[in-house]
Scaffold this motif. Structure first.
Motif, PDB file in Angstrom:
ATOM      1  N   LYS A   1      -8.626   8.171  -1.313  1.00 43.95           N
ATOM      2  CA  LYS A   1      -9.376   7.314  -0.391  1.00 43.95           C
ATOM      3  C   LYS A   1      -8.408   6.697   0.603  1.00 43.95           C
ATOM      4  O   LYS A   1      -7.229   6.496   0.295  1.00 43.95           O
ATOM      5  CB  LYS A   1     -10.109   6.198  -1.151  1.00 43.95           C
ATOM      6  CG  LYS A   1     -11.192   6.676  -2.108  1.00 43.95           C
ATOM      7  CD  LYS A   1     -11.991   5.519  -2.680  1.00 43.95           C
ATOM      8  CE  LYS A   1     -12.897   4.894  -1.652  1.00 43.95           C
ATOM      9  NZ  LYS A   1     -13.836   3.902  -2.243  1.00 43.95           N
ATOM     10  N   PRO A   2      -8.888   6.386   1.785  1.00 39.76           N
ATOM     11  CA  PRO A   2      -8.019   5.708   2.754  1.00 39.76           C
ATOM     12  C   PRO A   2      -7.573   4.353   2.228  1.00 39.76           C
ATOM     13  O   PRO A   2      -8.312   3.672   1.519  1.00 39.76           O
ATOM     14  CB  PRO A   2      -8.928   5.541   3.984  1.00 39.76           C
ATOM     15  CG  PRO A   2     -10.031   6.533   3.791  1.00 39.76           C
ATOM     16  CD  PRO A   2     -10.237   6.637   2.322  1.00 39.76           C
ATOM     17  N   SER A   3      -6.361   3.976   2.579  1.00 42.35           N
ATOM     18  CA  SER A   3      -5.886   2.639   2.234  1.00 42.35           C
ATOM     19  C   SER A   3      -6.506   1.601   3.158  1.00 42.35           C
ATOM     20  O   SER A   3      -6.660   0.443   2.788  1.00 42.35           O
ATOM     21  CB  SER A   3      -4.359   2.581   2.346  1.00 42.35           C
ATOM     22  OG  SER A   3      -3.774   3.495   1.455  1.00 42.35           O
ATOM     23  N   LEU A   4      -6.852   2.035   4.363  1.00 41.26           N
ATOM     24  CA  LEU A   4      -7.462   1.142   5.353  1.00 41.26           C
ATOM     25  C   LEU A   4      -8.497   1.940   6.142  1.00 41.26           C
ATOM     26  O   LEU A   4      -8.236   3.081   6.535  1.00 41.26           O
ATOM     27  CB  LEU A   4      -6.396   0.599   6.307  1.00 41.26           C
ATOM     28  CG  LEU A   4      -6.873  -0.220   7.512  1.00 41.26           C
ATOM     29  CD1 LEU A   4      -7.524  -1.523   7.052  1.00 41.26           C
ATOM     30  CD2 LEU A   4      -5.697  -0.513   8.458  1.00 41.26           C
ATOM     31  N   THR A   5      -9.669   1.348   6.336  1.00 41.77           N
ATOM     32  CA  THR A   5     -10.706   1.980   7.148  1.00 41.77           C
ATOM     33  C   THR A   5     -11.053   1.059   8.307  1.00 41.77           C
ATOM     34  O   THR A   5     -11.480  -0.072   8.097  1.00 41.77           O
ATOM     35  CB  THR A   5     -11.966   2.278   6.315  1.00 41.77           C
ATOM     36  OG1 THR A   5     -11.648   3.241   5.304  1.00 41.77           O
ATOM     37  CG2 THR A   5     -13.087   2.822   7.195  1.00 41.77           C
TER      38      THR A   5
ATOM     39  N   VAL B   1       0.852  -1.178   0.000  1.00 38.28           N
ATOM     40  CA  VAL B   1       0.000   0.000   0.000  1.00 38.28           C
ATOM     41  C   VAL B   1       0.891   1.232   0.000  1.00 38.28           C
ATOM     42  O   VAL B   1       1.808   1.356   0.807  1.00 38.28           O
ATOM     43  CB  VAL B   1      -0.922   0.015   1.232  1.00 38.28           C
ATOM     44  CG1 VAL B   1      -1.763   1.282   1.248  1.00 38.28           C
ATOM     45  CG2 VAL B   1      -1.824  -1.211   1.222  1.00 38.28           C
ATOM     46  N   LYS B   2       0.640   2.157  -0.898  1.00 37.18           N
ATOM     47  CA  LYS B   2       1.527   3.309  -1.069  1.00 37.18           C
ATOM     48  C   LYS B   2       1.174   4.479  -0.151  1.00 37.18           C
ATOM     49  O   LYS B   2       2.056   5.210   0.271  1.00 37.18           O
ATOM     50  CB  LYS B   2       1.502   3.768  -2.527  1.00 37.18           C
ATOM     51  CG  LYS B   2       2.083   2.737  -3.488  1.00 37.18           C
ATOM     52  CD  LYS B   2       2.073   3.251  -4.913  1.00 37.18           C
ATOM     53  CE  LYS B   2       2.658   2.207  -5.858  1.00 37.18           C
ATOM     54  NZ  LYS B   2       2.653   2.666  -7.267  1.00 37.18           N
ATOM     55  N   THR B   3      -0.107   4.675   0.117  1.00 35.46           N
ATOM     56  CA  THR B   3      -0.495   5.823   0.927  1.00 35.46           C
ATOM     57  C   THR B   3      -0.807   5.395   2.350  1.00 35.46           C
ATOM     58  O   THR B   3      -1.615   4.507   2.585  1.00 35.46           O
ATOM     59  CB  THR B   3      -1.730   6.524   0.330  1.00 35.46           C
ATOM     60  OG1 THR B   3      -2.805   5.592   0.228  1.00 35.46           O
ATOM     61  CG2 THR B   3      -1.416   7.077  -1.055  1.00 35.46           C
ATOM     62  N   ARG B   4      -0.190   6.063   3.302  1.00 40.98           N
ATOM     63  CA  ARG B   4      -0.362   5.716   4.717  1.00 40.98           C
ATOM     64  C   ARG B   4      -1.549   6.492   5.286  1.00 40.98           C
ATOM     65  O   ARG B   4      -1.389   7.315   6.192  1.00 40.98           O
ATOM     66  CB  ARG B   4       0.916   6.040   5.470  1.00 40.98           C
ATOM     67  CG  ARG B   4       2.118   5.237   5.009  1.00 40.98           C
ATOM     68  CD  ARG B   4       3.377   5.713   5.715  1.00 40.98           C
ATOM     69  NE  ARG B   4       4.449   4.742   5.606  1.00 40.98           N
ATOM     70  CZ  ARG B   4       5.604   4.824   6.267  1.00 40.98           C
ATOM     71  NH1 ARG B   4       5.819   5.849   7.091  1.00 40.98           N
ATOM     72  NH2 ARG B   4       6.535   3.920   6.122  1.00 40.98           N
ATOM     73  N   PHE B   5      -2.694   6.221   4.738  1.00 37.57           N
ATOM     74  CA  PHE B   5      -3.917   6.946   5.096  1.00 37.57           C
ATOM     75  C   PHE B   5      -4.909   5.956   5.693  1.00 37.57           C
ATOM     76  O   PHE B   5      -5.371   5.036   5.017  1.00 37.57           O
ATOM     77  CB  PHE B   5      -4.477   7.621   3.844  1.00 37.57           C
ATOM     78  CG  PHE B   5      -5.716   8.455   4.076  1.00 37.57           C
ATOM     79  CD1 PHE B   5      -6.167   8.767   5.346  1.00 37.57           C
ATOM     80  CD2 PHE B   5      -6.438   8.946   2.995  1.00 37.57           C
ATOM     81  CE1 PHE B   5      -7.301   9.537   5.549  1.00 37.57           C
ATOM     82  CE2 PHE B   5      -7.572   9.727   3.178  1.00 37.57           C
ATOM     83  CZ  PHE B   5      -8.003  10.007   4.463  1.00 37.57           C
TER      84      PHE B   5
ATOM     85  N   ARG C   1     -10.921  -2.923   1.911  1.00 37.52           N
ATOM     86  CA  ARG C   1     -10.509  -1.674   2.575  1.00 37.52           C
ATOM     87  C   ARG C   1     -10.948  -1.628   4.033  1.00 37.52           C
ATOM     88  O   ARG C   1     -10.205  -1.145   4.890  1.00 37.52           O
ATOM     89  CB  ARG C   1     -11.072  -0.468   1.823  1.00 37.52           C
ATOM     90  CG  ARG C   1     -10.809   0.870   2.531  1.00 37.52           C
ATOM     91  CD  ARG C   1     -11.092   2.052   1.622  1.00 37.52           C
ATOM     92  NE  ARG C   1     -12.485   2.191   1.249  1.00 37.52           N
ATOM     93  CZ  ARG C   1     -13.388   2.878   1.962  1.00 37.52           C
ATOM     94  NH1 ARG C   1     -13.036   3.464   3.102  1.00 37.52           N
ATOM     95  NH2 ARG C   1     -14.642   2.969   1.539  1.00 37.52           N
ATOM     96  N   PHE C   2     -12.134  -2.110   4.326  1.00 38.14           N
ATOM     97  CA  PHE C   2     -12.671  -2.034   5.687  1.00 38.14           C
ATOM     98  C   PHE C   2     -12.112  -3.156   6.578  1.00 38.14           C
ATOM     99  O   PHE C   2     -11.937  -4.281   6.133  1.00 38.14           O
ATOM    100  CB  PHE C   2     -14.192  -2.154   5.670  1.00 38.14           C
ATOM    101  CG  PHE C   2     -14.913  -0.866   5.401  1.00 38.14           C
ATOM    102  CD1 PHE C   2     -15.327  -0.041   6.439  1.00 38.14           C
ATOM    103  CD2 PHE C   2     -15.179  -0.465   4.099  1.00 38.14           C
ATOM    104  CE1 PHE C   2     -15.999   1.146   6.190  1.00 38.14           C
ATOM    105  CE2 PHE C   2     -15.860   0.722   3.833  1.00 38.14           C
ATOM    106  CZ  PHE C   2     -16.261   1.527   4.885  1.00 38.14           C
TER     107      PHE C   2
END
Length: 213
Positions: A130-134, A4-8, A186-187
């Protein structure tokens, strides 16, 4: 697993689910590793966002659902441009107390604005980010009611949004569960009535797995 590239990471759930506590605990874990962490909330964080937050929550404002939606999206635009995108550029972790999923639940499912319209506005306001993880903290609606009453016992101000959504807690919970089923990749659904330490440990294991720490 593809990196995952974005730490969001966003945190979602009904009122009283424990988002604030878990964000604080995850922030501490990451900072103990020497990581840069940016915590944001919706609506809020930026100067405009905090002003809009006061308007949205103030009991003297009676807003139509569409006006309410536009204020949330305006706050999101500033949050993306002023905080989230710069944070990503510095490879910081972004921990968000609510994001676009909340808009789908509260202004879409509960307020009745067509989800297709909200999805289009969300994408525009967030520049497609968008978040990488929710992390979805799920609690029974009865538990949410009890936690809200306990938390609000010491408050001296009234929250318009909380008051108006208080009778929709069961619907809100189900709406979040439905979103999680739509995007299981994602969730991450967590039962939110466990101890804060147990929940924090589970979140940390998930974060390490997703982001290959």
């Amino acid at each position: 697993m593809e990196r995952v590239k974005t730490r969001f990471i966003s945190f979602e759930g009904s009122e009283g689910c424990g988002k604030t506590t878990q964000i604080r605990l995850l922030k501490k874990r990451l900072e103990n590793r020497g990581e840069k962490v940016v915590v944001v909330r919706e609506p809020g964080t930026t100067k405009l966002g905090e002003r809009l937050r006061k308007i949205l929550k103030h009991p003297s404002f009676s807003l139509s659902p569409l006006a309410e939606l536009f204020l949330f999206e305006a706050s999101r635009v500033e949050l993306i441009k002023q905080v989230i995108e710069p944070g990503m550029a510095e490879n910081s972790w972004i921990l968000a107390d609510r994001f676009t999923d909340s808009t789908l639940v509260y202004q879409g499912i509960v307020r009745g604005i067509p989800l297709k319209i909200i999805e289009q506005l969300n994408a525009l306001a967030s520049s497609g980010i968008k978040p990488s993880l929710t992390i979805l903290l799920d609690i029974p609606y009865q538990c949410s009611q009890l936690r809200i009453k306990k938390r609000d016992g010491s408050k001296t101000t009234t929250d318009r949004l909380q008051d108006e959504f208080e009778n929709s807690l069961k619907q809100i919970r189900q709406a979040y569960l439905d979103l999680a089923k739509r995007e299981p990749q994602r969730f991450y659904l967590i039962e939110g009535t466990s101890s804060p330490q147990t929940i924090s440990a589970r979140i940390w294991e998930k974060v390490k797995n997703v982001f290959e720490l």
